[in-house]
Design a protein around this motif. Structure first.
Motif, PDB file in Angstrom:
ATOM      1  N   GLU A 127      -8.358 -21.557  38.607  1.00 54.92           N
ATOM      2  CA  GLU A 127      -6.870 -20.858  39.137  1.00 54.92           C
ATOM      3  C   GLU A 127      -5.767 -21.461  39.230  1.00 54.92           C
ATOM      4  O   GLU A 127      -4.428 -20.794  38.910  1.00 54.92           O
ATOM      5  N   SER A 128      -6.126 -22.794  39.826  1.00 50.84           N
ATOM      6  CA  SER A 128      -4.897 -23.676  39.998  1.00 50.84           C
ATOM      7  C   SER A 128      -4.186 -23.298  38.766  1.00 50.84           C
ATOM      8  O   SER A 128      -2.838 -24.251  39.459  1.00 50.84           O
ATOM      9  N   THR A 129      -5.101 -24.471  38.194  1.00 48.31           N
ATOM     10  CA  THR A 129      -4.182 -24.625  36.557  1.00 48.31           C
ATOM     11  C   THR A 129      -4.282 -24.237  36.058  1.00 48.31           C
ATOM     12  O   THR A 129      -3.808 -24.072  34.660  1.00 48.31           O
ATOM     13  N   GLY A 130      -3.865 -22.612  36.120  1.00 45.04           N
ATOM     14  CA  GLY A 130      -3.249 -21.646  34.862  1.00 45.04           C
ATOM     15  C   GLY A 130      -4.652 -21.117  34.711  1.00 45.04           C
ATOM     16  O   GLY A 130      -3.360 -19.914  33.826  1.00 45.04           O
ATOM     17  N   GLY A 131      -5.316 -21.038  35.191  1.00 49.13           N
ATOM     18  CA  GLY A 131      -6.197 -19.765  33.997  1.00 49.13           C
ATOM     19  C   GLY A 131      -5.865 -18.729  34.872  1.00 49.13           C
ATOM     20  O   GLY A 131      -5.517 -17.923  35.850  1.00 49.13           O
ATOM     21  N   LYS A 132      -5.804 -17.591  32.867  1.00 47.38           N
ATOM     22  CA  LYS A 132      -5.162 -15.831  33.732  1.00 47.38           C
ATOM     23  C   LYS A 132      -6.671 -14.706  33.438  1.00 47.38           C
ATOM     24  O   LYS A 132      -6.412 -13.723  33.937  1.00 47.38           O
ATOM     25  N   THR A 133      -7.356 -15.502  32.474  1.00 46.80           N
ATOM     26  CA  THR A 133      -8.331 -14.872  32.024  1.00 46.80           C
ATOM     27  C   THR A 133      -9.604 -15.671  31.755  1.00 46.80           C
ATOM     28  O   THR A 133     -10.169 -16.993  32.014  1.00 46.80           O
ATOM     29  N   GLN A 134     -10.600 -14.799  31.727  1.00 46.29           N
ATOM     30  CA  GLN A 134     -12.312 -15.667  31.369  1.00 46.29           C
ATOM     31  C   GLN A 134     -12.160 -15.977  30.356  1.00 46.29           C
ATOM     32  O   GLN A 134     -12.937 -16.705  30.279  1.00 46.29           O
ATOM     33  N   ILE A 135     -11.151 -16.340  29.346  1.00 50.82           N
ATOM     34  CA  ILE A 135     -10.955 -17.107  28.041  1.00 50.82           C
ATOM     35  C   ILE A 135     -11.561 -18.609  28.530  1.00 50.82           C
ATOM     36  O   ILE A 135     -11.345 -19.422  28.179  1.00 50.82           O
ATOM     37  N   ALA A 136     -10.716 -18.799  30.157  1.00 54.66           N
ATOM     38  CA  ALA A 136     -10.998 -20.423  30.336  1.00 54.66           C
ATOM     39  C   ALA A 136     -12.067 -20.017  30.818  1.00 54.66           C
ATOM     40  O   ALA A 136     -12.586 -22.004  30.443  1.00 54.66           O
TER      41      ALA A 136
ATOM     42  N   ARG B 130     -11.536 -11.900  36.541  1.00 51.71           N
ATOM     43  CA  ARG B 130     -10.655 -13.096  35.326  1.00 51.71           C
ATOM     44  C   ARG B 130     -10.664 -14.019  35.768  1.00 51.71           C
ATOM     45  O   ARG B 130     -10.265 -14.842  35.020  1.00 51.71           O
ATOM     46  N   HIS B 131     -11.362 -14.709  37.366  1.00 53.07           N
ATOM     47  CA  HIS B 131     -10.843 -15.755  37.659  1.00 53.07           C
ATOM     48  C   HIS B 131     -11.975 -17.222  38.193  1.00 53.07           C
ATOM     49  O   HIS B 131     -12.112 -17.702  37.982  1.00 53.07           O
ATOM     50  N   ILE B 132     -13.065 -16.162  38.320  1.00 49.64           N
ATOM     51  CA  ILE B 132     -14.382 -16.566  38.959  1.00 49.64           C
ATOM     52  C   ILE B 132     -15.178 -17.812  38.074  1.00 49.64           C
ATOM     53  O   ILE B 132     -14.865 -17.763  36.417  1.00 49.64           O
TER      54      ILE B 132
ATOM     55  N   ALA C 131     -14.410 -13.461  44.365  1.00 50.27           N
ATOM     56  CA  ALA C 131     -13.836 -12.692  43.583  1.00 50.27           C
ATOM     57  C   ALA C 131     -13.334 -11.914  43.980  1.00 50.27           C
ATOM     58  O   ALA C 131     -11.978 -11.191  43.561  1.00 50.27           O
ATOM     59  N   SER C 132     -13.058 -11.189  45.564  1.00 50.82           N
ATOM     60  CA  SER C 132     -12.249  -9.807  45.889  1.00 50.82           C
ATOM     61  C   SER C 132     -10.801 -10.976  45.770  1.00 50.82           C
ATOM     62  O   SER C 132     -10.322 -10.150  46.234  1.00 50.82           O
ATOM     63  N   VAL C 133     -10.537 -12.201  46.191  1.00 52.59           N
ATOM     64  CA  VAL C 133      -9.757 -12.588  47.036  1.00 52.59           C
ATOM     65  C   VAL C 133      -8.856 -13.357  45.754  1.00 52.59           C
ATOM     66  O   VAL C 133      -7.837 -12.768  45.792  1.00 52.59           O
ATOM     67  N   TYR C 134      -9.157 -13.338  44.909  1.00 54.42           N
ATOM     68  CA  TYR C 134      -8.058 -13.522  43.534  1.00 54.42           C
ATOM     69  C   TYR C 134      -8.285 -11.733  43.136  1.00 54.42           C
ATOM     70  O   TYR C 134      -7.167 -11.788  42.466  1.00 54.42           O
ATOM     71  N   SER C 135      -8.869 -10.760  43.238  1.00 58.98           N
ATOM     72  CA  SER C 135      -9.110  -9.792  42.525  1.00 58.98           C
ATOM     73  C   SER C 135      -7.471  -9.031  43.487  1.00 58.98           C
ATOM     74  O   SER C 135      -6.359  -8.672  42.892  1.00 58.98           O
ATOM     75  N   LEU C 136      -7.403  -9.146  45.201  1.00 57.95           N
ATOM     76  CA  LEU C 136      -5.720  -8.905  45.726  1.00 57.95           C
ATOM     77  C   LEU C 136      -5.367 -10.180  45.331  1.00 57.95           C
ATOM     78  O   LEU C 136      -3.885  -9.283  45.555  1.00 57.95           O
ATOM     79  N   LYS C 137      -5.152 -10.919  44.846  1.00 59.17           N
ATOM     80  CA  LYS C 137      -4.231 -11.597  45.033  1.00 59.17           C
ATOM     81  C   LYS C 137      -3.311 -11.777  43.701  1.00 59.17           C
ATOM     82  O   LYS C 137      -2.260 -11.685  43.537  1.00 59.17           O
TER      83      LYS C 137
END
Length: 759
Positions: free
Chosen positions: A400-409, A123-125, A354-360
């Motif tokens: 991710e740092s600007t607040g992205g939550k999903t692939q809508i961003a 959802r973040h890359i 993607a693994s980094v953000y999925s764990l986070k």
């Protein structure tokens, strides 16, 4: 039974061999699925399975219905706009690495994002151009177009002139074809469930490879920063040839491009550092790349840099999309190796991020689905004149740092790129290529900072440090494609080296309990008299069975085969003396009527095979004590060992080739009256030996015990020893904390259990 006593525990159970444990504790009858069973299960269908497959192929269907509009929409909008602006500039900059016109970088920043929105699991890359991947595609493009900047002829499927526009078209076609083939490879790997292939690329290898790629990117951008005509090189050592070409014509540098690049690079680096240090206080990172791009384009247009200083600019950017193209089949054939490397690296980088953000953020991702998503993205993007996509670390960090939550961003960032393509792209036409080169170099800081990994890895694991260094050197010297293959081969070679030369050790008892450690590591060690415990911490296979045998011989201090041959030779001499009546046996031992006896070694050494056979003394009227003095000049090595325990708890497998070697080792010890016990193996290990006809009358399956302590207690009971061998520091107070009772139970002395065999 286990009885807790404070922070101690007391165990009472029989001494178990593997056979005894199997007789007392019956195993369940398990049905192991065959290949046909798994095939039937794979081909079967049900509504639940169909729904699961649909949701796995289109992950958007699982998270989009649960989208929290009020909580997430505003954050995704802000993130999408910020990421889109960065994606535009990175698309233009990274297109220079592919050696194609910058405008095509916008296609690579648009189409993959749309496809990944529907098929991706992260959802973040931020999917799109990645400098390492762009560099790999560019190297393949240069090689396949067989051109250089001096106007050499272009190799293609049809006759083409040396016009630069035709050259650009050819490069775009080759880059798109490479991208499509890379996507096909990724798609096939995903369909075949080969996502596990990424495990062969360790973190050390990826870090060293991306750092080397950053060096290649740095060198490749020098010609744009200095505006020099540098011939393209793709063969090994090409980076040095490019540097030689650059420095040989350094006096031709365009000062305007150089000054502009340095100013942009300094400004971008400073503000990126500010964004990093104050990211907790800044609502959004400062869009410094966008700011300097707008200013640089405006200054270049207002001051007419193109005509006044002869700088290279982006040039014409056509509005709208160009029609899709048909990939070049000849390129498929010529670039299969490059495409496979591009597919693997692109997936490895994207999956790692993607693994980094999925764990986070605590949500699952699927490696196989990521392969499918990236594969379709590259097929679709390549068909529309884009180049290979993965994810840029800096761009994903912005999302991710600007607040992205999903692939809508991500979808909104694609809309920003779309606006530039169809409406305002012409505003970037006066922008200098040196500015794009400076922006590309500004994104390399994170990868170049990975040099600090060398020091950290050296302290933690020298093998990983060696992998990092060798990967970096190979990728720099041999090029990215060939360097990656050589790096993977070297990494696998280190694994073979580690298992081929394991750190074997001799164990002894610590604290007179059931704990056994390396005898070199502790002061107070306990060793039962005549017992050696040897541990091998790696699989045993064809490459290390010889090393295992040599380490075992070094640990026990003698070669069982040499002892066996000496004993068989001595036995022949004794038989000859006994037959001639020159040897008599009394209660005090052997009595020989000769002072000396000489015989020909040639006569005794009939065949080596005979000397390696078991010692047979049934025809003699007396028993031979091989550790006692033998008659006349007969000398046999004396050994003070009666039992050998092999700790195989860390031996994960034993291949068929090494079974013969292991059996030979066991036979050699057994034939010199040294009992061998193997401990710590699982049931599958023993079952495999049985399937391979490992056991016979000499080597039986009764040699297996559950633990080292079981084997030690069995030996002490069998030999009825009450004396033990201690280090000198232990001899003054040889207190025994545990005893072996008649039922095999192990008791603490405080339990007041009568003991019969101490140890």
């Amino acid at each position: 039974m286990i009885e807790p006593i404070g922070n101690q525990y007391v165990v009472s159970r029989p001494v178990y061999s593997a056979n005894a444990f199997g007789e007392e504790h019956k195993k369940k009858q398990r049905y192991h699925k065959t290949f046909l069973d798994r095939l039937k299960q794979c081909c079967s269908c049900s509504p639940q399975k169909a729904k699961k497959i649909a949701l796995s192929l289109f992950p958007v269907a699982s998270w989009l219905p649960a989208y929290r509009i009020r909580e997430w929409l505003l954050s995704d909008i802000v993130s999408g706009i910020s990421t889109g602006l960065v994606a535009v500039l990175q698309g233009l900059a990274f297109a220079l690495l592919v050696t194609i016109p910058p405008s095509y970088g916008l296609y690579a920043a648009f189409f993959p994002v749309i496809i990944y929105f529907f098929l991706g699991t992260s959802r973040h890359i931020s999917v799109g151009p990645f400098p390492v991947l762009s560099m790999m595609v560019g190297a393949a493009v240069v090689r396949l177009t067989s051109t250089d900047e001096t106007g050499d002829s272009i190799v293609s499927n049809s006759s083409m002139s040396n016009d630069s526009s035709l050259l650009d078209e050819r490069k775009v076609l080759v880059a798109a074809s490479i991208t499509v083939l890379s996507g096909i490879i990724q798609l096939l790997m995903g369909v075949l469930q080969l996502g596990f292939v990424v495990i062969y690329l360790s973190e050390s290898l990826i870090s060293g490879f991306t750092t080397a790629a950053a060096i290649h990117v740095l060198v490749s951008q020098l010609k744009f920063i200095l505006q020099l005509t540098v011939p393209a090189h793709t063969d090994p050592f090409s980076i040095f040839k490019v540097l030689i070409s650059v420095f040989s014509q350094i006096e031709k540098t365009n000062i305007a491009d150089l000054v502009t690049s340095l100013i942009i690079l300094v400004i971008v680096s400073v503000f990126k550092e500010i964004n990093q240090r104050f990211k907790a206080k800044l609502p959004v990172p400062i869009p410094i790349e966008l700011i300097v791009t707008v200013i640089a384009a405006g200054v270049s247009y207002g001051c007419d840099f193109k005509n006044r200083f002869n700088v290279a600019v982006i040039g014409e950017m056509k509005r709208g999309f160009q029609p899709p193209i048909t990939p070049d089949v000849q390129t498929f054939q010529d670039a299969i190796g490059d495409c496979f490397s591009i597919a693997i690296v692109g997936f490895a980088v994207a999956f790692s991020v993607a693994s980094v953000y999925s764990l986070k953020c605590d949500y699952p991702i699927s490696g196989n689905q990521e392969l499918i998503a990236l594969g379709v993205s590259n097929i679709f993007g390549g068909s529309f004149r884009g180049f290979a996509a993965s994810t840029a670390l800096s761009r994903s960090a912005v999302q991710e740092s600007t607040g992205g939550k999903t692939q809508i961003a991500g979808l909104l960032s694609a809309i920003i790129v779309l606006i530039v393509i169809v409406a305002i792209g012409f505003l970037l036409e006066p922008l200098q290529k040196s500015v794009l080169a400076a922006l590309a170099l500004g994104n390399l800081k994170g990868m170049l900072m990975q040099f600090s990994e060398i020091r950290r890895l050296w302290r933690k694991d020298k093998y990983d440090c060696l992998i990092w260094v060798m990967t970096f050197i190979l990728a720099v010297v041999l090029g990215l494609g060939l360097g990656l293959a050589a790096s993977v081969a070297f990494q696998l070679l280190t694994i073979v080296f580690r298992t081929q030369f394991p750190k074997c050790s001799t164990l002894a008892n610590v604290g007179r309990s059931n704990i056994y450690k390396n005898r070199k590591d502790y002061l107070e060690m306990y060793e039962p008299e005549g017992v050696k415990i040897f541990r091998c911490p790696s699989p045993i296979y064809f490459a290390n069975i010889g090393f295992f045998k040599q380490k075992l011989i070094d640990a026990i201090g003698f070669s069982p085969l040499r002892v066996l041959r000496k004993r068989n030779k001595a036995l022949k001499k004794i038989r000859k003396l006994q037959k001639k009546g020159l040897l008599q046996v009394t209660s005090k031992g052997f009595v020989s009527t000769l002072d000396d006896f000489k015989d020909s070694d040639d006569e005794l050494d009939d065949k080596t095979e005979e000397l390696d056979q078991p010692i047979n003394t049934t025809d003699l009227p007396f028993q031979i004590d091989w550790n006692a003095d033998l008659p006349v000049n007969i000398v046999v090595p004396q050994i003070n060992m009666h039992s050998l325990i092999l700790d195989f708890s860390a031996v994960s497998f034993l291949d068929v080739s090494s079974m013969r070697g292991l059996k030979t080792i066991l036979q050699e010890f057994i034939r010199i009256q040294v009992d061998v016990y193997i401990v710590g193996t699982d049931d599958d290990f023993i079952e495999k030996l049985a399937r391979c006809k490992f056991f016979d009358d000499e080597v039986t399956d009764s040699i297996f015990f559950l633990t080292i302590h079981d084997a030690v207690l069995h030996i002490l009971t069998k030999k009825d020893y009450s004396t033990s061998k201690f280090n000198p520091s232990q001899e003054k107070a040889a207190a025994y904390d545990f005893a072996l009772s008649t039922n095999g139970g192990l008791r603490n002395r405080e339990c007041q259990v009568p003991m019969e065999t101490k140890f």
